[in-house]
Scaffold this active site. Structure first.
Site, PDB file in Angstrom:
ATOM      1  N   GLU A   1       0.850  -1.200   0.000  1.00  9.10           N
ATOM      2  CA  GLU A   1       0.000   0.000   0.000  1.00  9.10           C
ATOM      3  C   GLU A   1       0.877   1.238   0.000  1.00  9.10           C
ATOM      4  OE1 GLU A   1      -2.089  -0.303   3.699  1.00  9.10           O
ATOM      5  OE2 GLU A   1      -2.859  -2.286   3.239  1.00  9.10           O
TER       6      GLU A   1
ATOM      7  N   LYS B   1       2.363   4.497   1.389  1.00  8.88           N
ATOM      8  CA  LYS B   1       2.436   5.044   2.747  1.00  8.88           C
ATOM      9  C   LYS B   1       2.165   6.536   2.633  1.00  8.88           C
ATOM     10  CE  LYS B   1       5.206   4.862   6.952  1.00  8.88           C
ATOM     11  NZ  LYS B   1       4.965   6.235   7.405  1.00  8.88           N
TER      12      LYS B   1
ATOM     13  N   ASP C   1       1.582  10.321   3.413  1.00 11.74           N
ATOM     14  CA  ASP C   1       2.218  11.220   4.370  1.00 11.74           C
ATOM     15  C   ASP C   1       1.195  12.203   4.923  1.00 11.74           C
ATOM     16  OD1 ASP C   1       4.189  12.227   5.904  1.00 11.74           O
ATOM     17  OD2 ASP C   1       5.261  13.245   4.287  1.00 11.74           O
TER      18      ASP C   1
ATOM     19  N   GLU D   1      -5.453   7.211   6.789  1.00 10.56           N
ATOM     20  CA  GLU D   1      -4.613   8.405   6.824  1.00 10.56           C
ATOM     21  C   GLU D   1      -5.387   9.591   6.242  1.00 10.56           C
ATOM     22  OE1 GLU D   1      -1.714   7.689   8.176  1.00 10.56           O
ATOM     23  OE2 GLU D   1      -0.282   9.251   7.617  1.00 10.56           O
TER      24      GLU D   1
ATOM     25  N   TYR E   1      -6.842   2.277   5.374  1.00 10.22           N
ATOM     26  CA  TYR E   1      -5.897   1.171   5.186  1.00 10.22           C
ATOM     27  C   TYR E   1      -6.063   0.030   6.175  1.00 10.22           C
ATOM     28  CZ  TYR E   1      -3.164   3.917   8.593  1.00 10.22           C
ATOM     29  OH  TYR E   1      -2.756   4.642   9.672  1.00 10.22           O
TER      30      TYR E   1
ATOM     31  N   LYS F   1      10.862   3.081   3.060  1.00  9.88           N
ATOM     32  CA  LYS F   1      10.830   4.547   3.133  1.00  9.88           C
ATOM     33  C   LYS F   1      11.527   5.190   1.942  1.00  9.88           C
ATOM     34  CE  LYS F   1      10.220   6.768   6.716  1.00  9.88           C
ATOM     35  NZ  LYS F   1       9.232   7.491   7.474  1.00  9.88           N
TER      36      LYS F   1
ATOM     37  N   CYS G   1      13.908  41.227 -23.764  1.00 12.11           N
ATOM     38  CA  CYS G   1      14.111  39.786 -23.862  1.00 12.11           C
ATOM     39  C   CYS G   1      15.526  39.416 -23.400  1.00 12.11           C
ATOM     40  CB  CYS G   1      13.898  39.334 -25.305  1.00 12.11           C
ATOM     41  SG  CYS G   1      14.413  37.625 -25.575  1.00 12.11           S
TER      42      CYS G   1
ATOM     43  N   CYS H   1      17.488  38.263 -26.864  1.00 12.96           N
ATOM     44  CA  CYS H   1      17.786  39.148 -27.996  1.00 12.96           C
ATOM     45  C   CYS H   1      17.594  40.629 -27.666  1.00 12.96           C
ATOM     46  CB  CYS H   1      16.927  38.760 -29.191  1.00 12.96           C
ATOM     47  SG  CYS H   1      15.171  39.058 -28.910  1.00 12.96           S
TER      48      CYS H   1
ATOM     49  N   CYS I   1       8.507  37.781 -25.856  1.00 12.18           N
ATOM     50  CA  CYS I   1       9.468  38.389 -26.758  1.00 12.18           C
ATOM     51  C   CYS I   1       8.815  38.337 -28.140  1.00 12.18           C
ATOM     52  CB  CYS I   1      10.776  37.610 -26.769  1.00 12.18           C
ATOM     53  SG  CYS I   1      11.830  38.081 -28.164  1.00 12.18           S
TER      54      CYS I   1
ATOM     55  N   CYS J   1      14.261  35.614 -32.626  1.00 10.72           N
ATOM     56  CA  CYS J   1      14.992  35.549 -31.349  1.00 10.72           C
ATOM     57  C   CYS J   1      15.713  34.203 -31.255  1.00 10.72           C
ATOM     58  CB  CYS J   1      13.997  35.718 -30.207  1.00 10.72           C
ATOM     59  SG  CYS J   1      14.692  35.311 -28.601  1.00 10.72           S
TER      60      CYS J   1
HETATM   61  S1  IVH Z   1      -0.505   0.577   8.830  1.00  6.38           S
HETATM   62  C1  IVH Z   1       0.697  -1.946  11.055  1.00  6.38           C
HETATM   63  N1  IVH Z   1      -0.765   1.513   6.402  1.00  6.38           N
HETATM   64  O1  IVH Z   1       2.398   5.249   8.886  1.00  6.38           O
HETATM   65  C2  IVH Z   1       0.003  -0.800  11.610  1.00  6.38           C
HETATM   66  N2  IVH Z   1       0.122   2.957   8.085  1.00  6.38           N
HETATM   67  O2  IVH Z   1       4.650   4.352  10.612  1.00  6.38           O
HETATM   68  C3  IVH Z   1       0.605   0.519  11.243  1.00  6.38           C
HETATM   69  N3  IVH Z   1       0.639   5.208   7.287  1.00  6.38           N
HETATM   70  O3  IVH Z   1       0.899   5.794  12.011  1.00  6.38           O
HETATM   71  C4  IVH Z   1      -0.218   1.339  10.365  1.00  6.38           C
HETATM   72  N4  IVH Z   1       0.009   4.907   5.199  1.00  6.38           N
HETATM   73  O4  IVH Z   1       0.158   7.210  10.023  1.00  6.38           O
HETATM   74  C5  IVH Z   1      -0.366   1.777   7.666  1.00  6.38           C
HETATM   75  N5  IVH Z   1      -1.058   2.225   4.203  1.00  6.38           N
HETATM   76  C6  IVH Z   1      -0.683   2.480   5.470  1.00  6.38           C
HETATM   77  C7  IVH Z   1      -0.195   3.743   5.862  1.00  6.38           C
HETATM   78  C8  IVH Z   1       0.220   3.941   7.183  1.00  6.38           C
HETATM   79  C9  IVH Z   1       0.501   5.764   6.074  1.00  6.38           C
HETATM   80  C10 IVH Z   1       1.209   5.881   8.468  1.00  6.38           C
HETATM   81  C11 IVH Z   1       0.313   5.879   9.672  1.00  6.38           C
HETATM   82  C12 IVH Z   1       1.074   5.180  10.775  1.00  6.38           C
HETATM   83  C13 IVH Z   1       2.493   5.303  10.304  1.00  6.38           C
HETATM   84  C14 IVH Z   1       3.297   4.145  10.815  1.00  6.38           C
END
Ligand code: IVH
Length: 669
Positions: free
Chosen positions: A114, A116, A118, A172, A224, A312, A408, A411, A426, A431
């Site tokens: 999945e 991750k 932010d 998230e 998630y 990461k 410009c 030129c 321009c 040019c």
């Molecule tokens: S699972 C296994 N799935 O990452 C249980 N977390 O470092 C942990 N996060 O606090 C959470 N996308 O804020 C999971 N697809 C995803 C995620 C996710 C972002 C964040 C979440 C969590 C942190 C853990």
């Protein structure tokens, strides 16, 4: 009346879900607003009709005086990190040996990968299918009650049909990059401090006391996982995601089920590549073992479950100083600002220059030389300056806003600002920088695609006076090329062969390559398909041009104007004389096996490139568009197809693989 209110609520739920969760609306915004207005009217006149799940209740209610603490029944865990393929493999190895000690040999792992996201982690609690509370993760044990703000988010269902008595959904909350940039723009304009990144903006918004703020700042949620449940169990994580999706929660369409270590590594690397193409920030990929029983056996080390890991990525935004704003000349004389930055390491490379798009954008972002600025670089995209850093806006001694130059930079011709354009220009057609941009475009991929000629070579040829227009390329000789630095006999010969081969590029590409304002790859192709020959196109009135798919009245005017231009006509005549193709091959309209069939291509095909597949479909009389809709006849899907395939399946559009497409193209074969 009660019936009508219930009908309206049901319709608004349905269409809200289509729009916000599935990203696939069935009705227009106006129609949706009309339904909402009608319900508001009914509820205002008859307050007894208001229900807690009414779409009108998205306002979130009264401000709270403080955020109440919430103890999570099941702690919200964190994740161990992996930063390389080796570390990913080591994670799998650790799981296997842990299970071996438990007496489980050779476990059959299936994984879910999945994005991750932010943002910030949120837990939603539903009782008897009604959202009763939403809380932040906090320290994992204790979070804060932010229900009032979450209620305003259209991606969060207020009620869930067919839910168990207790259901906790985790996910998230985030702000998209587009919304983040717009929010910072507005704040900078209003003299307010800006947010450092989308995550801070989302977190700051979710923790506000007054829900009106959250309502004005567009937040979204990707779900998630499932936390506490009573009366519902899943045998795998994958099943729980499917269940969430089917019950109205927003689950990312690109979440994938994988069965081998190699697939996991490949998927993580693929996401890292795709990162820059997303409109939200991801800081990695989360890989989870899907089987719930294996999850239970694996357990956790401290706060980190053994059954999941976060791959990461390096961060994509950094703060640095804006040293200067300089201007580039585009192929139509348009001046584009770009930022000169104190060099900064971001997204895996050192960034010294970044695009600032156009002067309106520059003004909107309120950037000044000397400011600390936020730079974004994700994946392969060009680095860009998002906004001033939070404290820059508050400084009283800031420089004046940067202005486009009066002359410009290439030129020195005095610049002009046409009323209809966002660009200062321009006006000099000769040019040097402008010519260079046109030539660079002509040889580039997607246009004439001439191997061995890039911006450097084109600049060198132009500087030596060997080429002034694109047609001159076709008159180059081996001697001339070998005189240039970097060319030997063989590379000169190869380049000449590549120039020669470009005479065969399809007419639509040639129309794109010659550099007509408003004519991109798709419009080039559409104009070619409609007019078939350059003579027909040159003779067309703006009204006739407007009948081309995707061409509006203003665009048609601009295209006709440019085609009437003497210099453009001379270039076309010259190219034609050099043997460049100015008419369409293949069957006339209304012929060919794929007439009136609309195709969408997604993913990579085993044999054909996307361009080849497109050309073959067009040559057979078909159409190729970019978005899947009910009007699409076929989706041709290759490897890593993404959300278009998903949409095709939802809309029940026929899906073909490459052999399937080839069979349609050549029914005789
Ligand atoms: S699972 C296994 N799935 O990452 C249980 N977390 O470092 C942990 N996060 O606090 C959470 N996308 O804020 C999971 N697809 C995803 C995620 C996710 C972002 C964040 C979440 C969590 C942190 C853990």
């Amino acid at each position: 009346m009660q019936r009508r209110a219930a009908e309206l609520r049901a319709a608004l739920h349905h269409h809200g879900h289509r729009y916000y969760v599935l990203d696939d609306p069935e009705i227009g915004d106006d129609e949706y607003d009309a339904l909402l207005d009608e319900l508001r009217g009914l509820e205002a006149a008859h307050p007894e009709l208001v229900t807690s799940d009414s779409p009108t209740r998205r306002v979130g209610g009264e401000p709270v005086s403080s955020l109440a603490k919430v103890t999570h029944e099941l702690p919200m865990l964190s994740l161990a990190n992996a930063r390389s393929p080796e570390e990913l493999r080591a994670w799998i190895e650790r799981m296997s040996s842990h299970l071996a000690r438990e007496g489980i040999e050779d476990p059959d792992f299936t994984y879910v990968a999945e994005p991750k996201i932010d943002g910030l982690a949120i837990a939603l609690r539903y009782e008897d299918g009604v959202l009763v509370r939403g809380a932040t993760r906090g320290n994992g044990e204790v979070g804060e009650d932010v229900t009032h703000n979450l209620r305003t988010m259209p991606t969060i269902p207020l009620t869930v049909q067919g839910a168990p008595p207790v259901l906790e959904v985790r996910g998230e909350v985030y702000m998209s990059l587009t919304d983040f940039a717009a929010l910072n723009e507005r704040r900078a304009q209003d003299g307010l401090s800006t947010f450092m990144n989308p995550r801070n903006a989302a977190a700051g918004t979710v923790r506000q006391l007054d829900p009106r703020l959250a309502r004005e700042r567009p937040l979204s949620m990707w779900c998630y996982g499932v936390g506490v449940t009573d009366g519902l169990t899943f045998s795998s994580h994958w099943d729980s995601l499917e269940w969430l999706r089917e019950h109205g929660f927003r689950v990312n369409a690109d979440v994938t089920l994988l069965t081998s270590e190699d697939e996991v590594v490949a998927q993580c690397l693929a996401w890292q590549e795709r990162r820059g193409a997303l409109d939200f920030e991801i800081d990695g990929v989360v890989v989870k073992v899907s089987d719930r029983e294996l999850q239970r056996r694996l357990g956790a080390v401290g706060r980190d479950p053994r059954w999941a890991v976060a791959w990461k990525f390096p961060p994509t935004t950094k703060v640095t100083t804006l040293l200067d704003v300089l201007w580039n000349v585009g192929k139509f004389g348009d001046l584009h600002p770009f930022a000169v930055l104190e060099p900064v390491h971001v997204g895996g490379v050192t960034v010294k220059l970044a695009t600032l798009h156009n002067e309106e954008d520059l003004l909107r972002k309120d950037l000044r030389v000397g400011d600390e600025v936020i730079v974004l670089r994700a994946g392969d995209v060009i680095p860009q300056v998002l906004s001033p850093a939070p404290h820059a806006v508050e400084r009283p001694d800031r420089a004046d806003p940067p202005r486009p130059p009066a002359r410009c930079p290439s030129c020195e011709t005095p610049t002009v600002k046409p009323a209809e354009s966002v660009f200062t220009c321009c006006p000099n057609r000769l040019c040097p920088d402008r010519q260079w941009q046109l030539l660079k475009h002509f040889v580039s991929r997607g246009a004439m695609d001439i191997d061995g000629l890039g911006e450097k070579q084109v600049a060198a040829l132009a500087r030596r006076g060997l080429i002034a227009t694109a047609a001159d390329l076709y008159r180059l000789t081996e001697e001339q090329l070998t005189e240039l630095e970097g060319y030997g006999e063989i590379s000169a010969r190869n380049t000449l062969a590549a120039i020669d081969a470009s005479r065969e590029r399809p007419f639509g590409r040639v129309l794109f390559a010659v550099g007509l304002e408003e004519v991109g790859e798709v419009t080039g192709r559409n104009l070619a398909a409609r007019f078939r020959t350059i003579d027909a196109l040159l003779a067309a009135t703006p009204e006739e041009i407007e009948a081309t798919p995707g061409v509006g009245p203003k665009m048609a005017q601009r295209i006709a104007q440019q085609l009437a231009d003497e210099q453009m006509r001379a270039l076309i005549a010259d190219l034609r004389e050099q043997g460049v193709r100015f008419e369409l091959e293949g069957p006339a309209p209304g012929a060919g096996p794929l007439v009136d069939r609309t195709f969408v291509l997604t993913g990579s095909l085993p044999e054909l490139t996307r361009e080849e597949a497109t050309q073959r479909i067009l040559a057979a009389g078909g159409r190729v568009t970019s978005g899947v809709s009910k009007k699409t006849d076929y989706v041709v899907a290759g490897a890593s197809p993404g959300s278009k395939l998903e949409k095709a399946e939802r809309l029940e559009v026929a899906v073909l693989d490459e052999p399937g497409l080839l069979a349609l193209l050549d029914p005789e074969d």
